[in-house]
Scaffold this motif. Structure first.
Motif, PDB file in Angstrom:
ATOM      1  N   ALA A 178       0.827  -1.205   0.000  1.00  0.00           N
ATOM      2  CA  ALA A 178       0.000   0.000   0.000  1.00  0.00           C
ATOM      3  C   ALA A 178       0.863   1.257   0.000  1.00  0.00           C
ATOM      4  CB  ALA A 178      -0.933  -0.007   1.208  1.00  0.00           C
ATOM      5  N   THR A 179       1.958   1.223   0.763  1.00  0.00           N
ATOM      6  CA  THR A 179       2.854   2.383   0.820  1.00  0.00           C
ATOM      7  C   THR A 179       3.508   2.643  -0.532  1.00  0.00           C
ATOM      8  OG1 THR A 179       3.311   1.918   3.158  1.00  0.00           O
ATOM      9  CG2 THR A 179       4.855   3.356   1.995  1.00  0.00           C
ATOM     10  N   ILE A 180       3.933   1.581  -1.208  1.00  0.00           N
ATOM     11  CA  ILE A 180       4.545   1.737  -2.521  1.00  0.00           C
ATOM     12  C   ILE A 180       3.544   2.333  -3.509  1.00  0.00           C
ATOM     13  CG2 ILE A 180       5.431   0.472  -4.526  1.00  0.00           C
ATOM     14  CD1 ILE A 180       7.510   0.804  -2.455  1.00  0.00           C
ATOM     15  N   ILE A 181       2.322   1.845  -3.482  1.00  0.00           N
ATOM     16  CA  ILE A 181       1.300   2.351  -4.400  1.00  0.00           C
ATOM     17  C   ILE A 181       1.036   3.830  -4.135  1.00  0.00           C
ATOM     18  CG2 ILE A 181      -1.135   2.171  -5.055  1.00  0.00           C
ATOM     19  CD1 ILE A 181      -0.922  -0.842  -4.531  1.00  0.00           C
ATOM     20  N   VAL A 182       0.910   4.191  -2.853  1.00  0.00           N
ATOM     21  CA  VAL A 182       0.704   5.601  -2.499  1.00  0.00           C
ATOM     22  C   VAL A 182       1.889   6.438  -2.954  1.00  0.00           C
ATOM     23  CG1 VAL A 182       0.499   7.208  -0.562  1.00  0.00           C
ATOM     24  CG2 VAL A 182      -0.835   5.101  -0.583  1.00  0.00           C
ATOM     25  N   SER A 288      25.442  10.469   8.529  1.00  0.00           N
ATOM     26  CA  SER A 288      24.531  10.568   9.661  1.00  0.00           C
ATOM     27  C   SER A 288      23.150  11.048   9.247  1.00  0.00           C
ATOM     28  CB  SER A 288      25.112  11.539  10.705  1.00  0.00           C
ATOM     29  OG  SER A 288      25.280  12.823  10.138  1.00  0.00           O
ATOM     30  N   THR A 289      22.844  10.980   7.959  1.00  0.00           N
ATOM     31  CA  THR A 289      21.585  11.526   7.468  1.00  0.00           C
ATOM     32  C   THR A 289      20.373  10.740   7.947  1.00  0.00           C
ATOM     33  OG1 THR A 289      20.357  12.157   5.516  1.00  0.00           O
ATOM     34  CG2 THR A 289      21.682  10.167   5.359  1.00  0.00           C
ATOM     35  N   THR A 290      19.290  11.478   8.141  1.00  0.00           N
ATOM     36  CA  THR A 290      17.993  10.853   8.387  1.00  0.00           C
ATOM     37  C   THR A 290      17.038  11.182   7.255  1.00  0.00           C
ATOM     38  OG1 THR A 290      17.270  12.784   9.695  1.00  0.00           O
ATOM     39  CG2 THR A 290      18.259  10.947  10.892  1.00  0.00           C
ATOM     40  N   THR A 291      17.564  11.707   6.151  1.00  0.00           N
ATOM     41  CA  THR A 291      16.744  12.067   5.007  1.00  0.00           C
ATOM     42  C   THR A 291      16.741  10.937   3.993  1.00  0.00           C
ATOM     43  OG1 THR A 291      17.365  14.375   5.318  1.00  0.00           O
ATOM     44  CG2 THR A 291      16.351  13.798   3.226  1.00  0.00           C
ATOM     45  N   SER A 292      15.577  10.587   3.499  1.00  0.00           N
ATOM     46  CA  SER A 292      15.466   9.543   2.496  1.00  0.00           C
ATOM     47  C   SER A 292      14.715  10.067   1.290  1.00  0.00           C
ATOM     48  CB  SER A 292      14.734   8.342   3.068  1.00  0.00           C
ATOM     49  OG  SER A 292      13.343   8.602   3.108  1.00  0.00           O
ATOM     50  N   PRO A 293      14.916   9.474   0.111  1.00  0.00           N
ATOM     51  CA  PRO A 293      14.158   9.896  -1.071  1.00  0.00           C
ATOM     52  C   PRO A 293      12.652   9.771  -0.870  1.00  0.00           C
ATOM     53  CG  PRO A 293      16.021   8.531  -1.710  1.00  0.00           C
ATOM     54  CD  PRO A 293      15.937   8.472  -0.217  1.00  0.00           C
ATOM     55  N   PHE A 294      12.212   8.754  -0.167  1.00  0.00           N
ATOM     56  CA  PHE A 294      10.782   8.590   0.082  1.00  0.00           C
ATOM     57  C   PHE A 294      10.239   9.762   0.892  1.00  0.00           C
ATOM     58  CE2 PHE A 294      11.676   4.424  -1.361  1.00  0.00           C
ATOM     59  CZ  PHE A 294      10.484   3.824  -1.694  1.00  0.00           C
ATOM     60  N   THR A 295      10.946  10.107   1.955  1.00  0.00           N
ATOM     61  CA  THR A 295      10.501  11.201   2.806  1.00  0.00           C
ATOM     62  C   THR A 295      10.508  12.522   2.043  1.00  0.00           C
ATOM     63  OG1 THR A 295      11.396  10.054   4.734  1.00  0.00           O
ATOM     64  CG2 THR A 295      10.930  12.391   4.980  1.00  0.00           C
ATOM     65  N   ILE A 296      11.518  12.733   1.208  1.00  0.00           N
ATOM     66  CA  ILE A 296      11.605  13.961   0.427  1.00  0.00           C
ATOM     67  C   ILE A 296      10.385  14.120  -0.472  1.00  0.00           C
ATOM     68  CG2 ILE A 296      12.906  15.149  -1.388  1.00  0.00           C
ATOM     69  CD1 ILE A 296      15.437  13.827  -0.206  1.00  0.00           C
ATOM     70  N   VAL A 297      10.006  13.048  -1.149  1.00  0.00           N
ATOM     71  CA  VAL A 297       8.863  13.107  -2.053  1.00  0.00           C
ATOM     72  C   VAL A 297       7.574  13.375  -1.281  1.00  0.00           C
ATOM     73  CG1 VAL A 297       7.463  11.803  -3.695  1.00  0.00           C
ATOM     74  CG2 VAL A 297       9.956  11.668  -3.793  1.00  0.00           C
ATOM     75  N   PHE A 298       7.396  12.710  -0.143  1.00  0.00           N
ATOM     76  CA  PHE A 298       6.201  12.952   0.672  1.00  0.00           C
ATOM     77  C   PHE A 298       6.163  14.400   1.166  1.00  0.00           C
ATOM     78  CE2 PHE A 298       5.816   8.300   1.090  1.00  0.00           C
ATOM     79  CZ  PHE A 298       4.437   8.156   0.983  1.00  0.00           C
ATOM     80  N   GLN A 299       7.323  14.945   1.526  1.00  0.00           N
ATOM     81  CA  GLN A 299       7.370  16.320   2.004  1.00  0.00           C
ATOM     82  C   GLN A 299       7.076  17.313   0.894  1.00  0.00           C
ATOM     83  OE1 GLN A 299      11.304  16.474   3.727  1.00  0.00           O
ATOM     84  NE2 GLN A 299      10.584  15.771   5.733  1.00  0.00           N
ATOM     85  N   GLU A 300       7.448  16.974  -0.318  1.00  0.00           N
ATOM     86  CA  GLU A 300       7.202  17.862  -1.444  1.00  0.00           C
ATOM     87  C   GLU A 300       5.715  18.086  -1.706  1.00  0.00           C
ATOM     88  OE1 GLU A 300       8.929  19.795  -3.684  1.00  0.00           O
ATOM     89  OE2 GLU A 300      10.523  19.567  -2.201  1.00  0.00           O
ATOM     90  N   VAL A 301       4.906  17.091  -1.367  1.00  0.00           N
ATOM     91  CA  VAL A 301       3.468  17.224  -1.575  1.00  0.00           C
ATOM     92  C   VAL A 301       2.789  17.860  -0.360  1.00  0.00           C
ATOM     93  CG1 VAL A 301       2.582  15.061  -0.641  1.00  0.00           C
ATOM     94  CG2 VAL A 301       1.581  16.005  -2.744  1.00  0.00           C
ATOM     95  N   GLY A 302       3.598  18.196   0.664  1.00  0.00           N
ATOM     96  CA  GLY A 302       3.072  18.896   1.819  1.00  0.00           C
ATOM     97  C   GLY A 302       2.787  18.022   3.011  1.00  0.00           C
ATOM     98  N   SER A 308       7.618  10.289  10.394  1.00  0.00           N
ATOM     99  CA  SER A 308       7.027   9.292  11.292  1.00  0.00           C
ATOM    100  C   SER A 308       6.314   8.199  10.510  1.00  0.00           C
ATOM    101  CB  SER A 308       6.050   9.966  12.254  1.00  0.00           C
ATOM    102  OG  SER A 308       6.731  10.810  13.155  1.00  0.00           O
ATOM    103  N   PHE A 309       5.632   8.602   9.437  1.00  0.00           N
ATOM    104  CA  PHE A 309       4.928   7.606   8.631  1.00  0.00           C
ATOM    105  C   PHE A 309       5.905   6.605   8.032  1.00  0.00           C
ATOM    106  CE2 PHE A 309       3.575   6.333   4.337  1.00  0.00           C
ATOM    107  CZ  PHE A 309       2.465   5.563   4.678  1.00  0.00           C
ATOM    108  N   MET A 310       6.991   7.085   7.429  1.00  0.00           N
ATOM    109  CA  MET A 310       7.942   6.194   6.794  1.00  0.00           C
ATOM    110  C   MET A 310       8.651   5.315   7.820  1.00  0.00           C
ATOM    111  SD  MET A 310       7.614   6.302   3.648  1.00  0.00           S
ATOM    112  CE  MET A 310       8.881   5.072   3.473  1.00  0.00           C
TER     113      MET A 310
END
Length: 557
Positions: A178-182, A288-302, A308-310
């Motif tokens: 479901a997460t991948i589809i979203v 030491s990053t906590t940034t991921s491509p998934f999180t970046i994309v989710f943040q871009e949409v607001g 926390s979700f990821m």
């Protein structure tokens, strides 16, 4: 599991203490998906920048990451087709480990099986170590306590019934799917302009300085190795063949769908990451990053709750991976104990009345608790080393599948059995499939230690990346030496008069060879073939066929 046992009742009787064919097509499909996604798309990118999609994008660029994941995905797909042929014909415990013993070499099969069992046991500890790192996103309160709770939970589920394992895996995998589809939907929206800047991105990130190929050949090679780690675990879906209902129908169905899962879950996801996230995004490749491509994309949409979700999804992936590895390791050890010749103590073949091999489960889980129990000394570093060990073992498994398939096909033809008797045949991979897998995976194994040499030699990383190869050789030689010693003692005690000299013993009995390659002209191709006629008749007699709505639901799942 022999065909005779299955023929009597379609399922092995409950009183004989063997494994049960209780995994449904729905559960097996999700088990396959769990092996396809998780370590590559969720776990690795978040917890270690060395092997994740974020690090890959930063080091290789969007074109390199897309091409490498596509190439390795194709190799994995062909490998699973070869495995599907053998697993459908002989749906037994042990899967490719047993096939290597049966069609190639008992000594190699012994070394491979114990190597892969160790891989699964370490994987459970590695996944529970990863859980500690994930939980650090929210709290630093004794994370190893939570790992202990997870360990008890996973062992309890696997000790109940194989259906309990299958159902847990089904729901955990459903969350990942479901997460991948979203993510795919949101990634498309972000690319066409539904983002914080209200800007159409298109392929602009492929045109910035350094893109689309970053770092030249060196960057490409690093991503190529990363991709091979990301697909690790897909081969273990056939471990469940010995407990799958109607394997003649379900296993080919699952294996064929692997192509679409790879296409959707990996290639499309990687493509969208390359489109929406620039390779030089800040902290994308920081240790030491906590940034991921998934999180970046989710943040871009607001979505401000993306982190926390990821992390919640990652935690479920950790549990899924640990659950899957514990199940696979237990069944591999059980397969060793029932192999001919036996390759593990008989105690590990004992099962409960529900078909759960508790001694094998106990040993596998005990090793895993030692791994994650020491992780508080240095969770991140330990996790990276354990993942190196797991990744190499996965590649050795792919290579072994290619070898076993080549020998299996050669034996089938040499003994004159018609191809029409194969329950599942991937016709388009004949005859090039096995040699293709052997050559390409050998290349992966040889170059997978690139990061330990460049930019400087790292001895610890090098050892963790290559240590399993000499261990495999040592176990192979150990089996041959042990076999020679046992056979010599039998000659002395059973067939030699007391006054016979040692020279006479040697002349009367030819020495054991220092290799045990199986003769494809005489290898048994009948034993363990599954007879599903009784099971199909039982289904037809059991009542009405599934409704159209039920069939549609099963297809969607």
């Amino acid at each position: 599991m022999s065909s005779s046992a299955d023929t009597e009742a379609g399922v092995v009787p409950k009183s004989d203490g063997r494994l049960r064919r209780e995994l449904s097509s729905r559960q097996v499909t999700m088990i396959a998906i769990a092996g396809t996604i998780g370590t590559g798309l969720f776990l690795l990118y978040r917890l270690t920048p060395v092997k994740g999609t974020g690090r890959s994008l930063a080091q290789g660029g969007p074109a390199s990451i897309l091409i490498c994941y596509a190439l390795v995905g194709f190799i994995v797909y062909v490998t699973l087709l070869l495995l599907g042929e053998m697993s459908t014909q002989y749906p037994i415990a042990g899967s490719f480990n047993a096939f290597a013993t049966r069609f190639f070499s008992p000594a190699y099969g012994f070394a491979l099986s114990w190597n892969y069992w160790l891989n699964d046991a370490i994987s459970v500890g590695s996944d529970l170590t990863a859980a500690q790192l994930v939980l650090q996103y929210w709290t630093d309160w004794h994370p190893w306590v939570i790992s202990l709770v997870f360990w008890v939970f996973l062992v309890s589920v696997n000790a109940l019934h194989v259906r309990a394992y299958g159902e847990l895996e089904y729901w955990l995998s459903s969350l990942k799917v479901a997460t991948i589809i979203v993510f795919i939907i949101i990634g498309i929206l972000v690319n066409v302009g539904v983002n914080q800047d209200h800007r159409y991105i298109g392929v602009s990130n492929w045109k910035i300085d350094g893109a689309p190929f970053v770092g030249g050949f060196g960057g490409f090679a690093r991503v190529f190795v990363t991709a091979s780690f990301a697909y690790g675990g897909t081969e273990s879906l056939a471990i469940a063949a010995g407990e799958t209902k109607n394997p003649t129908r379900n296993i080919p169905q699952v294996v064929k769908l692997v192509f679409w899962r790879i296409l959707i879950f990996y290639i499309l996801t990687i493509f969208l990451i390359g489109l929406n996230v620039p390779w030089n995004y800040p902290n994308l490749s920081n240790k030491s990053t906590t940034t991921s491509p998934f999180t970046i994309v989710f943040q871009e949409v607001g979505s401000h709750a993306a982190g926390s979700f990821m992390n919640t999804v990652i935690l479920s992936s950790v549990l899924s991976a640990g659950n899957h590895a514990l199940f696979a390791g237990t069944r591999v050890l059980y397969g060793l104990s029932v192999a001919q010749p036996r390759q593990a103590p008989k105690i590990f073949s004992w099962t409960t009345s529900r078909g759960v091999p508790l001694p094998a489960l106990a040993l596998t889980s005990s090793l895993s608790i030692l791994c994650f129990g020491s992780s508080f000394i240095g969770s991140g570093q330990l996790w990276g080393w354990l993942q190196n060990l797991v990744g190499v073992s996965n590649q050795i498994a792919w290579l072994s599948i290619g070898i076993a398939s080549w020998r299996f096909r050669s034996a089938w033809v040499a003994q004159g059995r018609p191809l029409s008797e194969l329950k599942f045949r991937s016709a388009w991979t004949w005859p090039w499939g096995p040699p293709f897998v052997i050559v390409t995976v050998t290349f992966l194994i040889l170059v997978q230690g690139w990061s330990s040499f460049v930019p400087k030699f790292a001895i610890v990383d090098f050892v963790s990346l290559y240590i399993e190869i000499p261990l495999l050789i040592v176990m192979y030689i150990g089996w041959l030496v042990g076999k020679r010693v046992i056979n010599w003692r039998q000659v002395v005690t059973e067939r030699t008069p007391l006054l016979t000299s040692n020279d006479a013993i040697r002349s009367a009995d030819a020495p054991e060879p220092w290799f045990d390659l199986v003769d494809i002209r005489t290898v048994d191709l009948k034993t363990d073939e599954y007879d599903d006629l009784i099971e199909e008749e039982a289904v037809l007699e059991g009542g009405a066929k599934p409704t159209l709505l039920k069939r549609l639901y099963n297809w969607v799942v």
